[in-house]
Design a protein around this motif. Structure first.
Motif, PDB file in Angstrom:
ATOM      1  N   GLY A   1       1.657  -5.779  -3.658  1.00  0.00           N
ATOM      2  CA  GLY A   1       1.112  -4.453  -3.414  1.00  0.00           C
ATOM      3  C   GLY A   1       1.316  -3.602  -4.644  1.00  0.00           C
ATOM      4  O   GLY A   1       0.986  -4.009  -5.766  1.00  0.00           O
TER       5      GLY A   1
ATOM      6  N   ALA B   1      -1.762   3.499  -3.857  1.00  0.00           N
ATOM      7  CA  ALA B   1      -1.825   2.422  -2.872  1.00  0.00           C
ATOM      8  C   ALA B   1      -2.728   1.300  -3.360  1.00  0.00           C
ATOM      9  O   ALA B   1      -3.723   1.527  -4.063  1.00  0.00           O
ATOM     10  CB  ALA B   1      -2.315   2.965  -1.541  1.00  0.00           C
ATOM     11  N   GLN B   2      -2.374   0.084  -2.986  1.00  0.00           N
ATOM     12  CA  GLN B   2      -3.137  -1.100  -3.355  1.00  0.00           C
ATOM     13  C   GLN B   2      -3.774  -1.723  -2.106  1.00  0.00           C
ATOM     14  O   GLN B   2      -3.375  -1.433  -0.987  1.00  0.00           O
ATOM     15  CB  GLN B   2      -2.217  -2.114  -4.031  1.00  0.00           C
ATOM     16  CG  GLN B   2      -1.521  -1.586  -5.269  1.00  0.00           C
ATOM     17  CD  GLN B   2      -2.499  -1.212  -6.372  1.00  0.00           C
ATOM     18  OE1 GLN B   2      -3.290  -2.036  -6.819  1.00  0.00           O
ATOM     19  NE2 GLN B   2      -2.425   0.040  -6.828  1.00  0.00           N
ATOM     20  N   GLY B   3      -4.776  -2.575  -2.348  1.00  0.00           N
ATOM     21  CA  GLY B   3      -5.395  -3.292  -1.237  1.00  0.00           C
ATOM     22  C   GLY B   3      -6.248  -2.430  -0.330  1.00  0.00           C
ATOM     23  O   GLY B   3      -6.352  -2.706   0.873  1.00  0.00           O
ATOM     24  N   ARG B   4      -6.884  -1.398  -0.869  1.00  0.00           N
ATOM     25  CA  ARG B   4      -7.649  -0.477  -0.018  1.00  0.00           C
ATOM     26  C   ARG B   4      -9.105  -0.875   0.135  1.00  0.00           C
ATOM     27  O   ARG B   4      -9.837  -0.252   0.905  1.00  0.00           O
ATOM     28  CB  ARG B   4      -7.523   0.950  -0.559  1.00  0.00           C
ATOM     29  CG  ARG B   4      -6.079   1.418  -0.608  1.00  0.00           C
ATOM     30  CD  ARG B   4      -5.931   2.867  -0.975  1.00  0.00           C
ATOM     31  NE  ARG B   4      -6.264   3.741   0.140  1.00  0.00           N
ATOM     32  CZ  ARG B   4      -6.069   5.058   0.136  1.00  0.00           C
ATOM     33  NH1 ARG B   4      -5.564   5.644  -0.941  1.00  0.00           N
ATOM     34  NH2 ARG B   4      -6.376   5.782   1.186  1.00  0.00           N
TER      35      ARG B   4
ATOM     36  N   ALA C   1      -7.523  -6.276  -0.799  1.00  0.00           N
ATOM     37  CA  ALA C   1      -6.589  -6.686   0.252  1.00  0.00           C
ATOM     38  C   ALA C   1      -6.414  -8.201   0.266  1.00  0.00           C
ATOM     39  O   ALA C   1      -5.296  -8.710   0.420  1.00  0.00           O
ATOM     40  CB  ALA C   1      -7.076  -6.191   1.608  1.00  0.00           C
TER      41      ALA C   1
ATOM     42  N   VAL D   1      -3.984  -9.251  -2.392  1.00  0.00           N
ATOM     43  CA  VAL D   1      -2.587  -9.008  -2.016  1.00  0.00           C
ATOM     44  C   VAL D   1      -2.111 -10.058  -1.016  1.00  0.00           C
ATOM     45  O   VAL D   1      -1.011 -10.609  -1.136  1.00  0.00           O
ATOM     46  CB  VAL D   1      -2.427  -7.589  -1.424  1.00  0.00           C
ATOM     47  CG1 VAL D   1      -1.003  -7.383  -0.905  1.00  0.00           C
ATOM     48  CG2 VAL D   1      -2.760  -6.528  -2.469  1.00  0.00           C
TER      49      VAL D   1
ATOM     50  N   VAL E   1       0.590  -0.425   0.765  1.00  0.00           N
ATOM     51  CA  VAL E   1      -0.686  -1.030   1.150  1.00  0.00           C
ATOM     52  C   VAL E   1      -1.041  -0.523   2.539  1.00  0.00           C
ATOM     53  O   VAL E   1      -0.157  -0.130   3.310  1.00  0.00           O
ATOM     54  CB  VAL E   1      -0.640  -2.575   1.136  1.00  0.00           C
ATOM     55  CG1 VAL E   1      -0.248  -3.102  -0.237  1.00  0.00           C
ATOM     56  CG2 VAL E   1       0.285  -3.110   2.207  1.00  0.00           C
TER      57      VAL E   1
ATOM     58  N   VAL F   1      -3.400  -4.486   6.111  1.00  0.00           N
ATOM     59  CA  VAL F   1      -3.096  -5.523   5.129  1.00  0.00           C
ATOM     60  C   VAL F   1      -1.718  -6.119   5.430  1.00  0.00           C
ATOM     61  O   VAL F   1      -1.533  -7.341   5.414  1.00  0.00           O
ATOM     62  CB  VAL F   1      -3.146  -4.949   3.701  1.00  0.00           C
ATOM     63  CG1 VAL F   1      -2.814  -6.029   2.673  1.00  0.00           C
ATOM     64  CG2 VAL F   1      -4.518  -4.355   3.421  1.00  0.00           C
ATOM     65  N   THR F   2      -0.762  -5.251   5.721  1.00  0.00           N
ATOM     66  CA  THR F   2       0.574  -5.730   6.078  1.00  0.00           C
ATOM     67  C   THR F   2       0.512  -6.609   7.316  1.00  0.00           C
ATOM     68  O   THR F   2       1.134  -7.682   7.371  1.00  0.00           O
ATOM     69  CB  THR F   2       1.527  -4.554   6.333  1.00  0.00           C
ATOM     70  OG1 THR F   2       1.524  -3.705   5.191  1.00  0.00           O
ATOM     71  CG2 THR F   2       2.935  -5.037   6.613  1.00  0.00           C
TER      72      THR F   2
ATOM     73  N   ALA G   1       4.108   0.590   3.947  1.00  0.00           N
ATOM     74  CA  ALA G   1       3.199  -0.483   4.338  1.00  0.00           C
ATOM     75  C   ALA G   1       2.995  -0.552   5.845  1.00  0.00           C
ATOM     76  O   ALA G   1       2.487  -1.550   6.365  1.00  0.00           O
ATOM     77  CB  ALA G   1       3.730  -1.824   3.821  1.00  0.00           C
TER      78      ALA G   1
END
Length: 289
Positions: free
Chosen positions: A147, A161-164, A169, A172, A192, A196-197, A213
């Motif tokens: 992430g 934030a990552q994976g948006r 996603a 990640v 994230v 995604v989590t 997350a």
């Protein structure tokens, strides 16, 4: 909680796995010194991370990148001396493991031998998957981190934030699966979206610790100085303040300064006395000089 409570049995990786299976959330917190470790110990957390976030919260750097292995080892040894039950995780700092398996192993061995960590943490997927596999093959338990990975924040475009997006996603999630396949014992997922989590947790067997997350992670971690309101820097949206110790500390030091300047401190009860006969003898000795 009393600091004189009966000592807990030391947490093991098997305990973490059992808690995951039972749906019992894991608690991780960072610590950077001996008093912080003692607080984490007394509070009954499961894991303590000596994070490279110490670069900013303790050492005054403007990012995690400048902190050195030697600086991290000083902090990690201090934390080790304050812990008994929780597992201790040492963060390998930027530049100390990425270049080769040999470098990663040499650095990780220092953290195990010199600081007594139970696990080491490395960031990202990609080439870090190979580094993780090499460490696991050498018998060193590893925590992965996907992430938002602060050591590569410049490449990620800042602290965001990552994976948006769906494609981001998937990247990640793939990193998380690759780190599990490399033999990691644990995974930190940072900043994230909650779906995604949840997708990661559904696809891996090892415990997943979230920070920003969402609630579907198997546990949570926060930075000691953030959750206690000690650090004065900007806080991410996922930070919750459970205390405001910086304000209390400023008030305390300011009150001390006022009393020193006014003469109210020290009062007689803050000092030491001599027997009257000894005080008289001291005067006589001084008079003879």
């Amino acid at each position: 909680m009393s600091t004189h409570a009966a000592p807990r049995r030391r947490v093991t990786l098997a305990d973490l796995a059992a808690k995951k299976r039972a749906g019992e959330p894991l608690v991780m917190v960072t610590a950077y010194d001996h008093p912080g470790a003692q607080i984490a110990e007394a509070a009954g957390v499961d894991l303590v991370l000596v994070g490279d976030s110490a670069a900013m919260t303790v050492l005054g750097y403007d990012s995690t990148v400048p902190i050195t292995v030697d600086e991290m080892l000083v902090l990690t040894r201090a934390v080790r001396r304050g812990l008994d039950a929780p597992l201790l995780v040492g963060d390998l700092p930027f530049g100390s493991y990425e270049a080769s398996d040999a470098l990663a192993l040499a650095t990780a061995q220092r953290f195990v031998k010199e600081a007594g960590v139970d696990l080491v943490k490395i960031e990202r997927g990609g080439t870090s998957v190979a580094r993780a596999r090499a460490l696991v093959d050498a018998g060193i338990p590893v925590v992965g981190h996907v992430g938002l990975t602060p050591q590569s924040v410049a490449a990620l475009g800042g602290y965001r934030a990552q994976g948006r997006t769906a494609e981001a996603a998937i990247a990640v999630i793939d990193d998380a699966i690759a780190l599990q396949n490399a033999g990691c014992s644990l995974l930190v997922v940072e900043a994230v979206p909650s779906p995604v989590t949840a997708a990661i947790v559904d696809r891996v067997d090892f415990p997943v610790i979230g920070i920003g997350a969402g609630a579907s992670a198997d546990g949570q971690v926060l930075v000691f100085h953030d959750l206690l309101g000690i650090y004065d820097g900007p806080a991410a949206r996922f930070v919750k303040r459970y205390a405001h110790l910086r304000d209390a500390a400023i008030d305390g030091v300011a009150a001390y300064a006022r009393e020193v300047r006014s003469g109210a401190y020290p009062a007689p009860e803050h000092g030491y006395t001599m027997a009257d006969a000894e005080e008289q003898r001291l005067r006589e000795l001084l008079d003879r000089r």
